[in-house]
Design a protein around this motif. Sequence first.
Motif, PDB file in Angstrom:
ATOM      1  N   THR A 109      -9.478   1.388  -4.172  1.00 10.97           N
ATOM      2  CA  THR A 109     -10.485   2.238  -3.540  1.00 10.97           C
ATOM      3  C   THR A 109      -9.855   3.477  -2.931  1.00 10.97           C
ATOM      4  O   THR A 109     -10.383   4.590  -3.037  1.00 10.97           O
ATOM      5  N   SER A 110      -8.702   3.301  -2.299  1.00  9.45           N
ATOM      6  CA  SER A 110      -8.000   4.436  -1.695  1.00  9.45           C
ATOM      7  C   SER A 110      -7.596   5.457  -2.745  1.00  9.45           C
ATOM      8  O   SER A 110      -7.757   6.675  -2.542  1.00  9.45           O
ATOM      9  N   SER A 163       0.826  -1.213   0.000  1.00  8.45           N
ATOM     10  CA  SER A 163       0.000   0.000   0.000  1.00  8.45           C
ATOM     11  C   SER A 163       0.858   1.259   0.000  1.00  8.45           C
ATOM     12  O   SER A 163       0.554   2.233  -0.715  1.00  8.45           O
ATOM     13  N   ALA A 175      -5.056   1.950   8.381  1.00  9.38           N
ATOM     14  CA  ALA A 175      -5.104   1.069   7.220  1.00  9.38           C
ATOM     15  C   ALA A 175      -4.276  -0.196   7.460  1.00  9.38           C
ATOM     16  O   ALA A 175      -4.698  -1.315   7.127  1.00  9.38           O
ATOM     17  N   GLN A 232      -8.358  -2.674  -1.945  1.00 11.14           N
ATOM     18  CA  GLN A 232      -8.276  -1.593  -0.973  1.00 11.14           C
ATOM     19  C   GLN A 232      -7.392  -0.454  -1.473  1.00 11.14           C
ATOM     20  O   GLN A 232      -7.680   0.723  -1.235  1.00 11.14           O
ATOM     21  N   TYR A 243      -4.243   7.839   9.824  1.00 12.45           N
ATOM     22  CA  TYR A 243      -5.047   7.049   8.895  1.00 12.45           C
ATOM     23  C   TYR A 243      -4.227   5.925   8.261  1.00 12.45           C
ATOM     24  O   TYR A 243      -4.739   4.836   8.002  1.00 12.45           O
ATOM     25  N   SER A 244      -2.945   6.196   7.988  1.00 15.04           N
ATOM     26  CA  SER A 244      -2.079   5.142   7.468  1.00 15.04           C
ATOM     27  C   SER A 244      -1.947   4.005   8.486  1.00 15.04           C
ATOM     28  O   SER A 244      -1.956   2.827   8.135  1.00 15.04           O
ATOM     29  N   CYS A 292     -10.644   7.342  -4.042  1.00 14.39           N
ATOM     30  CA  CYS A 292     -11.019   8.383  -3.083  1.00 14.39           C
ATOM     31  C   CYS A 292     -10.049   9.557  -3.138  1.00 14.39           C
ATOM     32  O   CYS A 292     -10.450  10.713  -2.970  1.00 14.39           O
ATOM     33  N   THR A 293      -8.782   9.248  -3.368  1.00 19.26           N
ATOM     34  CA  THR A 293      -7.778  10.309  -3.499  1.00 19.26           C
ATOM     35  C   THR A 293      -8.064  11.175  -4.715  1.00 19.26           C
ATOM     36  O   THR A 293      -7.931  12.409  -4.663  1.00 19.26           O
TER      37      THR A 293
END
Length: 515
Positions: A179-180, A117, A440, A176, A436-437, A183-184
């Motif tokens: 999706t991230s 990620s 995740a 995931q 947030y990282s 959203c970014t």
Amino acid sequence: MAAPSSEMATESQPLLSENVGEMNTRKKTRNKLLILIVGAIFILAADSGFYLSVAPQTAIFEKIICRNYLEFLDSTNTTLPASDVADPCKSEAVQGELALITGYKDGFAVVPTILLSLPYGVLADHWGRKPVVYLGMLGIVLDELWTRLICLWSGVLPLRMVWLSALWKIIGGGDQVVTSVVCTMIADVVSENERSTALFTLMSWVFVADIVATPTSAYLMTFDPWIPWTLGYFIIVLGCIPFLFLPETLGDAKAKKSSSHRTDNTTQFTEPTRKMSSMQMVLYRLREFKESAQFIWKDTNVMWMIMISFVSMMSRQSTNILLQYASKRFGWSIAKASLLVTIRGSVGLTTCLVLMPGLNWLSGKYLNLHGKYRDHWLSKITGILSVVGFLLVGLAPTTALLIFGLVIVAMGGAFGVNTRSLATALVVPDHVGTLYSSFAISQSMGIFLAGPLFAYLFKWGLHLGNAWLGLPFLQAGLFFALATVAVWRIRVDQSLPGDDGEQEEEQEPLITESS
């Protein structure tokens, strides 16, 4: 004649500038709308494909395992146990193997996300958003195709080879990561005030897909489970196509950054990174993350929040075994059991759109709770609901109590949103990205551990007897109990570093956006 011409040029210049500005504004608005629509189409298609596939995949896995089990008994001249004669496919041997295959498949699926990620996030900032999204979509499509091909050739290939499907997610990092990045892209083109509304609207399509696709899958399974499973795959593929026509949004993100950070320090900090290679950038980000993450280990509140994130994600994964549990305990078909997912989705959507906004309003009006105090209170309420719901599901002697428990679980599903909003209020704004990282990573670790754990608990319950089949849900209830106790341990009144007494007043908009 020269003078009038010069004067005309001077007078027309502002008009041209205004026209260019209006054209740029219209272009940005058009791009924003396009990205929101395509993002919604992708989320709807991806989740519709998933919910169309989850029940038939379970049924097909069960059929293959059952066939192999009967062939093994025939080859070894072993007699089927008397308790399994009525339905060999619901035997302990078949259901135990099914739980292990599904659990490990779910666990292995998040390993690429855990490992990749950060590198793919760096590449999204270095290459652009679209290349990373394309890679992720390719990996997802190949992952889904691999699973179906293994089942298609199950007479030659062992079913456990579906575990290798996770290797395809090395390409792009998995769903995931996609999706991230999606959203970014949305965050790149919308304003700060619009961000939370846009992302919430986008994620609400997950519930819509749940409500529509699950009963559709159940109906199509009455003909053949391969029909919805194949249809789900093609819907996922079709949902990826609109992304080919999207504009790149990395330029918008850089424009935002350059307009909001014009100090000499920022220039000195960002200029060297432009000359780094992708690998150097990854190493640089790792060092940066290590240095900026020191606050995690020094702040008890943050440690509690990360533990809560880990535990709540583990508990949520127990619902993956819901179809198998209902089918075995109450003698339902997989298609009928899948309707429980629709009930969960319907209540979840109602909770997000009606129940939680209503509680937010009531807590502010009658209890005078706002900001982090409101989030703390709601986290406790939804945590208790989750504990009660999972216990009811795990102990349910009747289908009515099972459905009631599932409704309570869905109502408690806002626990993750409330705790994340609370966590946002408990750190300074500069640390939110790192927080947030950390979430995740902890959530991915929770998923990785939950799949095998709940699979073994279900297998153990099969061995102990029908009354113990709900062990995974009882364990989930225990995890949520621990998370709820941790919420009670949070010190909401703790001052933030650099708090000057006005922080609480400034914090409210941040909390609102994150929720």
